[in-house]
Write a protein that holds these residues in place. Structure first.
Motif, mmCIF file in Angstrom:
data_model
loop_
_atom_site.group_PDB
_atom_site.id
_atom_site.type_symbol
_atom_site.label_atom_id
_atom_site.label_comp_id
_atom_site.label_asym_id
_atom_site.label_seq_id
_atom_site.Cartn_x
_atom_site.Cartn_y
_atom_site.Cartn_z
ATOM 1 N N THR A 632 4.272 -9.204 10.654
ATOM 2 C CA THR A 632 5.322 -10.061 10.086
ATOM 3 C C THR A 632 6.716 -9.728 10.595
ATOM 4 O O THR A 632 7.600 -10.584 10.575
ATOM 5 N N GLY A 633 6.943 -8.464 10.998
ATOM 6 C CA GLY A 633 8.295 -8.041 11.346
ATOM 7 C C GLY A 633 9.159 -7.812 10.116
ATOM 8 O O GLY A 633 10.362 -7.623 10.249
ATOM 9 N N LEU A 634 8.553 -7.832 8.918
ATOM 10 C CA LEU A 634 9.296 -7.627 7.673
ATOM 11 C C LEU A 634 9.261 -6.165 7.269
ATOM 12 O O LEU A 634 8.331 -5.429 7.605
ATOM 13 N N LYS A 635 10.276 -5.732 6.502
ATOM 14 C CA LYS A 635 10.342 -4.369 6.013
ATOM 15 C C LYS A 635 9.397 -4.195 4.830
ATOM 16 O O LYS A 635 9.048 -5.166 4.149
ATOM 17 N N PRO A 636 8.959 -2.974 4.518
ATOM 18 C CA PRO A 636 8.010 -2.763 3.419
ATOM 19 C C PRO A 636 8.584 -3.133 2.051
ATOM 20 O O PRO A 636 7.841 -3.488 1.144
#
Length: 761
Positions: A632-636
């Motif tokens: 996703t390229g999203l942060k946790p």
């Protein structure tokens, strides 16, 4: 000797090119080492011929020389002058302890205007073959003229050639480099030579100003090439020949016999007398010479020829000693009067007068000074001893405080190769990091700061320095040392050693140059290289490494803090798992251990958080979050969203359950990954993120699954459904998959969970 009239023209030009200058006429040189002292010849023999002293082993007459080869003759002319003669007609100018100077012999060749040779003469060549002499390297073979070539040849195929060419304008004063004059050095040990002369142009081009060429061997220091502007009409035509013969001698080296000193000492005819020593000849022809020992002078070839030098008599007025000089064989001693101290030498301490009783304050001052100095020395030594002891105690305290005893205990229990770990000194690591300067910081974490350092062997390393010292930190520190020394895997950061003698513990790792995976995913560092294939490769490398840790032969290792910030990338972007500070060793007979909950928010296993029961499935959950980051390229932790979507793991699973996963997958992943790969990768993530650990796969199963997915090829998801890159920016609805009439996506299984409804914008 009178030259023919046709040579007069060439002689004017030759003298115009050449003036031979000597700093001193060789016949004046008579002072040598061998002639010092009263006795230089055998008793009853002539000591001098003209102004030349003849020292033994040379002699005038058969009974005055060492042997026939050293015999010389003294000829007296009608005017009463004397010349020392070697052989038939060679004049001897000087005899020294190693050299012999004799008269010169000159070769020439003259031409007429048509180039025909009118007259020529070559120098003598072979008279030294059976003598103790050889031509010295102090000589030079010299050719003078224009359009002339001369060569000198000798034994062992020795041959040197010299060519001269010039016009009336290009002769350079003082230089003998081929313009009117040419010189060549000869080797040591030359016993004979031949000379030949020729002309390259038969002198036809230069005959108008030079019709002769000259070649000779002579001492280099007595020759200088110089032009004269005007010689006058009354010049003696014999001047050129006479000048060379009178002022440029030939230097000969001489030696006794052909044996070396070692061989001569064993023979009965050894020539060196008492108080002398033997010197090997350096000509390469063998033979030796003798020299008086230091402190002696005279003739070393005569019986009792080396006499002691009375240094005290030769240096009057106490120039060597301050008070008294005492001569000794070969040397001298200085002494001081009674009551004086020192060596008595003027170049030493001299004689120091005693302190007299009328000056008692001098003794008191001296005693006080000595006492004070002794006290200062004692106090200084005591200070350094105390300081060294305190430093040793501080290091021992830090060693215990930083878990040294615990590390020793781990070593004694043989839990791996801990004893092979290098122990660095605090001073060594301070120097490597410029005293832990801020510009050396690579990163900061919850457990400490990581610095970049350069060791003495030029290796670049990463040095982890703990923030604080407490029991929990020490346990983690020693734990990391113990675990890393047991791991030998290309995808695990290598531990070089540790330091326990500083206030805080330090670990020395291999330097991994390209930062963390977190930075490349979330800080745009990986924008150029972080494509779908590289994301897939990194995921497989991490999975394989964790599977290796979980199935380690001696004892399984649970990392307990798997996250993208603990995945480092080297210069070729290979993943390396790092930071084992909170890792745990699991005994082989246990499936889980009860521990204090440790980890990073967003990656922490919820089951482990609730039960405090740590299993290898906790690492599986954290790895699932890392996979979700890669997809996703999203942060946790997604702080921009509402509370229920804040956690990436929950948000990912929720998106799959709502058939809207492609809303959150990274655009580049959608462009490059095939639909089947994305679907199966999402399934792997979902399985890793299951709430109950027993429902999750093992890391070994995950690694096998990822390796299988890497072999799948196909059309990318965006190309398969006709979505261009610019379309993906218009609406998030375009990240959905179209459904056919029966509710399934094309070319897919109806059980897939990623089938959102297609809603055109």
């Amino acid at each position: 000797m009178i030259l023919p009239s046709y040579q007069i023209a060439c002689f004017y030009v030759c003298v115009l090119m050449l003036t031979l200058a000597t700093a001193q006429n060789t016949t004046n040189s008579t002072s040598t080492t061998i002639t010092k002292g009263a006795n230089v010849t055998k008793p009853g023999c002539t000591k001098q011929c003209g102004n030349v002293t003849v020292p033994y082993p040379f002699g005038i007459g058969s009974d005055c020389a060492l042997n026939v080869r050293f015999e010389l003759d003294c000829n007296t002319s009608d005017d009463g002058s004397q010349e020392l003669i070697l052989g038939e007609n060679i004049v001897v100018y000087d005899i020294s302890d190693a050299e012999f100077r004799i008269s010169n012999s000159i070769g020439w060749r003259c031409y007429n205007s048509s180039g025909a040779v009118l007259d020529e003469s070559l120098a003598w060549t072979t008279f030294l073959e059976t003598t103790p002499y050889s031509f010295s390297a102090l000589n030079r073979f010299t050719v003078v003229g224009c359009d002339d070539y001369a060569s000198i040849t000798g034994p062992n195929n020795f041959e040197y050639g010299c060519n001269v060419s010039c016009s009336t304008r290009d002769v350079i004063e003082g230089e003998c480099m081929g313009k009117g004059c040419c010189q060549k050095q000869i080797p040591k040990g030359l016993k004979y030579f031949n000379t030949t002369m020729s002309s390259t142009q038969n002198h036809t081009d230069v005959w108008s100003f030079n019709s002769c060429g000259y070649a000779f061997l002579g001492e280099a220091d007595h020759f200088r090439f110089q032009g004269l502007p005007d010689l006058g009409d009354d010049l003696n035509v014999d001047d050129f020949y006479d000048r060379i013969k009178a002022s440029v001698p030939v230097v000969l080296d001489w030696a006794i016999g052909s044996h070396t000193c070692t061989q001569a000492l064993k023979s009965e005819d050894y020539a060196c007398s008492e108080n002398s020593h033997c010197i090997d000849s350096d000509t390469g022809l063998g033979g030796y010479r003798c020299s008086c020992n230091p402190g002696y002078q005279g003739n070393p070839y005569l019986n009792q020829g080396c006499q002691d030098v009375d240094e005290c008599a030769d240096h009057p007025s106490n120039s060597l000693c301050e008070k008294m000089c005492i001569n000794t064989p070969g040397s001298f001693n200085c002494s001081c009067p009674h009551g004086y101290t020192g060596d008595g030498r003027k170049d030493g301490r001299g004689c120091v007068a005693p302190y007299h009783d009328q000056f008692p304050w001098i003794k008191v001052s001296a005693g006080t000074g000595v006492g004070l100095i002794s006290l200062v020395v004692v106090i200084t030594l005591l200070y350094f001893c105390i300081k060294k002891r305190k430093l040793s105690q501080a290091r021992e305290k830090f060693f215990q405080q930083n878990g040294g005893l615990l590390l020793k205990h781990r070593i004694s229990t043989k839990k791996g190769g801990v004893d092979a770990t290098r122990i660095f000194t605090a001073e060594e690591l301070k120097k490597a990091t410029n005293n832990f300067a801020n510009d050396k910081i690579l990163g900061r974490g919850g457990n400490g700061i990581v610095y970049r350092g350069v060791l003495r062997d030029t290796r670049i390393v990463a040095i982890k320095k703990s923030r604080i010292v407490d029991e929990s930190q020490i346990e983690q520190f020693i734990n990391e040392v113990v675990i890393l020394t047991q791991i030998n895997h290309r995808n695990v950061v290598k531990l070089f050693g540790c330091c326990l003698e500083d206030e805080v513990p330090l670990l020395v790792y291999e330097y991994v140059s390209e930062g963390t995976l977190y930075e490349h995913i979330h800080n745009q560092r990986g924008a150029g290289w972080l494509n779908w294939q590289n994301r897939f490769r990194i995921a497989a490398e991490i999975a394989t490494t964790l599977a290796y840790l979980h199935s380690f032969a001696s004892m399984p290792i649970i990392h307990r803090d798997v996250k993208s910030a603990n995945i480092l990338l080297d210069n070729v972007f290979t993943a390396k798992v790092a930071d084992f500070g909170v890792s745990k060793l699991i005994p082989l007979d246990q499936t889980h251990v009860a521990t204090l909950v440790l980890g990073t928010s967003g990656y922490l296993d919820p089951e482990y958080f609730r039960t405090s029961q740590l299993t290898e499935k906790s690492d599986v959950y954290s790895f699932g979050v890392v996979l979700a980051e890669l997809l996703t390229g999203l942060k946790p932790i997604i702080r921009a969203r509402n509370e229920e979507d804040k956690n990436l793991a929950d948000f990912f699973v929720l998106s799959m359950n709502k058939n809207s996963l492609f809303h959150i997958i990274d655009r580049r992943v959608l462009r490059e990954g095939s639909l089947e790969q994305l679907q199966k990768m999402a399934e792997v993530v979902k399985n890793c993120l299951r709430p109950h650990g027993e429902d999750r796969p093992t890391m070994k199963e995950v690694a096998i699954e990822l390796e299988g997915l890497r072999k799948i090829t196909g059309v990318s998801w965006s190309n398969q459904y006709g979505l261009e890159e610019n379309d993906q920016d218009k609406s998030s609805d375009l990240y959905t998959v179209p459904i056919n009439s029966n509710g399934n996506t094309p070319n897919s299984d109806s059980s897939r969970i990623m089938h959102p409804t297609y809603s055109p914008s």
